[in-house]
Write an enzyme that holds these catalytic residues in place. Structure first.
Site, mmCIF file in Angstrom:
data_model
loop_
_atom_site.group_PDB
_atom_site.id
_atom_site.type_symbol
_atom_site.label_atom_id
_atom_site.label_comp_id
_atom_site.label_asym_id
_atom_site.label_seq_id
_atom_site.Cartn_x
_atom_site.Cartn_y
_atom_site.Cartn_z
ATOM 1 N N CYS A 86 -3.573 51.498 35.663
ATOM 2 C CA CYS A 86 -5.021 51.284 35.547
ATOM 3 C C CYS A 86 -5.292 49.847 35.086
ATOM 4 C CB CYS A 86 -5.616 52.333 34.600
ATOM 5 S SG CYS A 86 -7.399 52.504 34.817
ATOM 6 N N HIS A 203 -3.393 57.785 36.238
ATOM 7 C CA HIS A 203 -2.731 57.818 34.921
ATOM 8 C C HIS A 203 -1.642 58.909 34.860
ATOM 9 C CE1 HIS A 203 -5.494 55.235 32.451
ATOM 10 N NE2 HIS A 203 -6.332 55.495 33.453
ATOM 11 N N GLU A 205 0.575 59.296 32.643
ATOM 12 C CA GLU A 205 0.798 59.733 31.252
ATOM 13 C C GLU A 205 -0.185 60.834 30.835
ATOM 14 O OE1 GLU A 205 -0.786 57.060 32.091
ATOM 15 O OE2 GLU A 205 -2.506 56.741 30.747
#
Lengths: 231, 653, 82, 82
Positions: A86, A203, A205
């Site tokens: 990002c 994302h 994560e």
């Protein structure tokens, strides 16, 4: 695997990346402040999401001048692995470590939702554990995620098999209705020429634990682990 | 001697001006008059509401700090506590929606992290006029973008809230922001200026002229000329506040800080007077030292400026430079601007001259307190008249249900919350769209559930029942996730307190809320009052919006509102009565807003919520959903649409 | 010496803001409006004495920071009289 | 007739972007830079024949849509020669 998570003024997802590597993957992770000038001793550098310098002027436009970016250039020149997520992807394009640029979303609004991604190549340290064409679900959260590049850059990315991921529907088909931000060719992630620097807007994560609604992000981190242990 | 015009311009009545003379025994100068006006504005002094707010239950074994501090603090075990509050930014948002909403989020975040807690969840309760009103779309777009712009940049997930439309808000939208943070119980910081001689430090952004008289404006009615009061809107800088947050969390790991408070409405004035007032001490400030971003600011402007992202703190002697180093690392100003004194006075010095000298405690604690006249509206009986038989049965139930589902107050809110980053910090285990928003507490097995609720139509028809229903629904939504409701905060949005009908609504709503809080064991630990929400003569619907918080001991036992598998059995708990007074059905299908709202049986509600928590704890249910606006039909439909999944499940009843 | 930099998107790069504003203007009755393009205007002051050296300094600022060479082009105006 | 509108923040209104860019320029070595303010630049074409009527039309566009009267002011430049 020793991971450096860079922290710029305004980074937000540094904590989330640290949690994924340290507590979910159980590997060593360390925050590195943007004023540091060395990245020696690390196997992987993550440039996390967030709003470095408030995204003022352009996302990543100011962060690219931080001292740690000089260290990152040296680190990657020697073949070190770097993943920009990002805002991290935006910083890497501004710094010239990845081609193209990230522009305002075509809908001109911030978008936070789960998206389907199609794996375009498995010859990369972030997609090694996934076969080409596999569809995974990873959330996005950005305002400037429309990936663009001039025609010959796009052509080189295609020819060199350096497009990592494309936005698609649940059936794997790409098209306008599954392209959340207007990215050229629905591109969600790309790879550098030497294939050791990767950038992606979604994302991973955020989907490494079932309680958060998905675990496809683990495949990215496990791919990185594999590529390091294999190296 | 001040002429009448200046006193009125400062929002003070003659009696209030006389009380000021009595307190200081002389004429105030211009700076002092400005200080009186902001400290005694409705927004800061709660002068028309304080006497009634005392009726709220505010204590319990779980309550560490109740109303009076910057935010409420509730114990959640494992040595941790949650810090939460709700704040309104209605008037600035009507003038400039993006910045009004953004600075509202910035302010509520500071109220929480000033107590030492990292913010973990934002929710917002929004109310706009009728969708067909020309200004509604402009306000809605601006407010949502402002909340997203500020919250997303701060990296605090906005994970839920409520949105509704009603003509009474045509000229006065409501923007209520809720924020919850988590802190170690032994690392809570309070807003007190104790320790005579201790340095007083100003940290954060530089001071400008923005927002001067923002506090008094918050109490100023919007006549049709509301648009002219433009220049008082503050502008927020979320990047600077993110730096301020990280710098303060670094500072809070040390033992340098004695007391700290956010410079919110009325900026340097309210923080210095309130901190000294709480500690029974005084403060001496040299405003030459206050970092400024504009030249030629006089003491009046410096004391009343409402520039954003600034805090006032008191530290021990000798650590000033260590504190400056932390803030310099994060690119922020940090200046010693004065010291704590023992005589209970706040003294403002400029170039050695005394610009103002006022007693601290009386300004904040002896502000005027009114018990304003209250009387029910004369048309109350008419409002309650509803002849069920006169209402034709729907010819086509499917068509009626789909019209309800498409109506502005019941349709999907995905368009709103997909503009909010509701996943950052990777704690959101129940995403927006369900009854309650839930975040896990890393390092423990626990989770915290939150819900904002209020049906302003019920409150218009019967404020007592509406107040009780708002508390019942907010806490029931929390229980629907399996979490045990522990406490509430609130934003009490009402019309002008100088109108007896509005005061009657206010007193009744507080009674209803208090009875519900006592019966359900959820004390009020913080909150906010916003009066003068009117357009010309029309007051808004009374809107006591409630923010409920609950604790789930084991986050694996989380329950969402969505159906999961074919063949599962559906059970309805509680009795259904022929109550459609003030319902969405009555309003959307029959265009009427009449009748008595549904009765709230608090004993049954308490038993119901205990049952919900037990059902989740014993893993006996797959989903639970609260039947509220729109009734059973709409509730069943809402269980079918899990955001993000393409194939909704159906049901047979 | 004051300068005004206008940073605009290179032609060919999609401009959603320009397109949205054009649509809004048309719906407000200005049917004949076209070619709406949105860019950034950056005003600043440099402590250079003469316009040439001021322009040269601002030029470098644009190359290094103010404009993204992949997507943007820039125009510099040195304000002498006022 | 081409027009260029520059929309900038009213003086006194905080400009967080301008502040961040000024800081970045200073850290890149341009110590003397100051007064950095960021605004929007909007280029458009109106089908008016003469500059006066073109300016009048664009003026109304700014009042109605292009500038936020609460926080912004605007400047219109009618481009005649090119």
């Amino acid at each position: 695997m020793k991971t450096a998570v860079l922290v710029f003024p305004g980074s937000n997802c540094d904590h989330d990346c640290y949690h994924a590597v340290r507590h979910v993957l159980g590997r060593e992770a360390k925050f590195v402040w943007h004023q540091e000038t060395s990245l020696d001793g690390f196997d992987l550098v993550i440039v996390p999401g967030g709003f470095s310098y408030g995204d003022y002027l352009r996302p990543g436009a100011i962060a690219k001048f931080s001292p740690v970016m000089g260290a990152l250039a040296k680190f990657t020149a020697k073949g070190g692995l770097a993943l920009g997520i990002c805002n991290g992807f935006q910083i890497l394009t501004e710094a010239g470590l990845l081609p193209g640029a990230l522009m305002l979303n075509s809908g001109m609004k911030f978008i936070c939702k789960d998206t389907y991604l199609r794996v375009e190549t498995s010859d990369s340290f972030v997609t090694g554990r996934m076969e080409k064409g596999k569809v995974i679900s990873v959330p996005i959260a950005h305002m400037e995620g429309c990936y663009i590049a001039d025609d010959d850059t796009l052509k080189r990315l295609e020819d060199d098999d350096r497009i990592l991921l494309r936005y698609c529907g649940p059936d794997g088909q790409t098209g306008d209705e599954s392209n959340p931000n207007g990215s050229y060719g629905s591109i969600a992630g790309v790879l550098s020429e030497k294939r050791n620097v990767a950038g992606m807007m979604p994302h991973p994560e955020r989907v490494v634990e079932a309680s958060l609604g998905g675990v496809d992000g683990l495949l990215v981190f496990e791919s990185i682990l594999n590529s390091l242990s294999a190296a | 001697m001040f002429d009448a015009h200046q006193i009125i311009l400062h929002g003070l009545t003659y009696d209030e001006f006389d009380l000021a003379l009595e307190i200081i025994g002389r004429q105030p100068n211009m700076v002092e008059l400005g200080i009186f006006s902001v400290m005694w504005s409705e927004h800061c002094s709660y002068k028309s509401s304080r006497t009634h707010l005392k009726n709220f239950p505010t204590t319990g074994p779980q309550v560490i700090h109740g109303p009076g501090e910057n935010a409420g603090v509730v114990d959640i075990g494992d040595g941790l506590a949650v810090v939460f509050k709700m704040e309104s930014h209605n008037h600035p948002s009507y003038i400039e929606p993006y910045q009004g909403a953004a600075t509202g989020v910035g302010g509520i975040l500071r109220d929480v992290f000033t107590m030492g807690a990292r913010p973990y969840a934002l929710l917002d309760s929004l109310r706009f006029g009728d969708p067909s009103h020309p200004k509604t779309k402009y306000l809605l777009d601006g407010v949502v973008a402002g909340i997203a712009g500020y919250g997303n940049c701060m990296g605090v997930p906005t994970i839920g809230g409520e949105l509704s439309f009603h003509p009474s808000y045509n000229g006065n939208c409501l923007v209520n922001a809720f924020n919850l943070g988590i802190v170690n119980k032994d690392r809570i910081f309070l807003g007190t200026a104790s320790g005579v001689g201790n340095p007083v430090m100003y940290v954060g952004s530089k001071t400008g002229r923005d927002g001067i008289h923002g506090a008094t404006m918050a109490s100023a009615e919007f006549g049709d000329g509301g648009e002219e009061r433009r220049p008082t809107v503050q502008v927020g800088d979320p990047f600077t506040e993110k730096q301020l947050l990280e710098a303060l969390l670094e500072l809070f790991k040390t033992d340098y800080v004695v007391g700290i408070q956010d410079m919110g409405a009325a900026g340097l004035t309210s923080s210095s007077f309130e901190m000294a007032g709480r500690a029974g001490t005084g403060v001496e400030l040299d405003i030459e030292k206050v970092p400024r971003r504009e030249e030629g600011m006089n003491p009046y402007e410096v004391m009343l400026s409402e520039s954003q992202e600034r805090m006032l703190l008191v530290c021990h002697k000798g650590v000033e430079d260590k504190i400056k180093a932390i803030f310099e690392k994060w690119g922020l100003s940090a200046e010693v601007v004065g010291r704590v004194t023992g005589d209970g006075m706040v003294r403002i010095m400029e170039k050695g001259q005394m610009a103002a000298e006022l007693p601290a405690a009386p300004l904040s604690q002896k502000a005027p307190m009114y018990s304003r006249p209250a009387s029910p509206p004369d048309d109350l009986a008419v409002r309650h008249k509803l002849d069920h038989d006169s209402l034709p049965q729907p010819k086509d139930y499917t068509e009626t249900l789909s019209r309800l589902l498409a109506s502005p107050n019941l349709c999907s809110r995905e368009w709103v919350y997909n503009q909010y980053d509701h996943m950052v910090r990777t704690n959101t285990i129940e995403k927006p769209g369900s009854d309650a928003a839930v975040i896990r507490v890393k390092g423990t097995s626990k989770a915290v559930a939150m819900s904002l609720d209020c049906n302003s139509r019920y409150c218009y028809l019967d404020p007592y029942m509406g107040g009780a229903q708002a508390v019942a629904e907010a806490t029931r939504n929390v229980a629907c996730s399996g979490a045990k409701p522990l406490a509430i905060t609130d934003c009490l949005n009402f019309g002008s307190p100088e109108k007896p009908e509005v005061m009657w609504q206010f007193i009744q709503a507080i009674k209803g809320m208090s009875d519900a809080c006592i019966a359900l064991g959820t004390p009020v630990v913080s909150g906010n009052v916003s009066f003068y929400n009117q357009t010309g003569e029309t007051a808004i619907n009374p809107t006591p919006s409630i923010g409920a918080m609950g604790l789930l001991e084991d986050h694996e036992k989380l329950v969402s509102q969505y159906f999961s598998e074919e063949g599962d059995v559906i059970i309805v708990l509680g009795e259904t009565f022929a109550e459609i007074g003030g319902s969405e059905y009555l309003s959307v299908i029959h265009g009427q807003e009449r009748g008595a709202p549904p009765k709230v049986d608090l004993t049954k509600e308490a038993a119901l919520q205990k049952t919900l928590v037990e059902l989740a704890d014993k893993r006996l249910v797959k989903s639970m959903h609260d039947v509220s606006d729109g009734g059973l039909g709409v509730a069943l439909m809402e269980c079918c649409f899990k955001p993000g999944t393409s194939a909704p499940l159906g049901f047979e009843v | 010496m004051k300068a005004k930099v206008t940073v605009t998107l290179k032609s060919g790069v999609l401009d959603p803001q320009g397109r949205a504003i054009e649509g809004a203007l048309k719906s407000l009755g200005w049917k004949g409006v076209k070619g709406v393009r949105v860019g950034k205007s950056i005003e600043l002051e440099v402590d250079e004495k003469d316009p040439q050296s001021a322009k040269a300094v601002v030029e470098k600022m644009c190359e290094k920071l103010l404009a993204n060479p992949v997507t943007e082009k820039y125009q510099i105006e040195i304000i002498t009289d006022r």
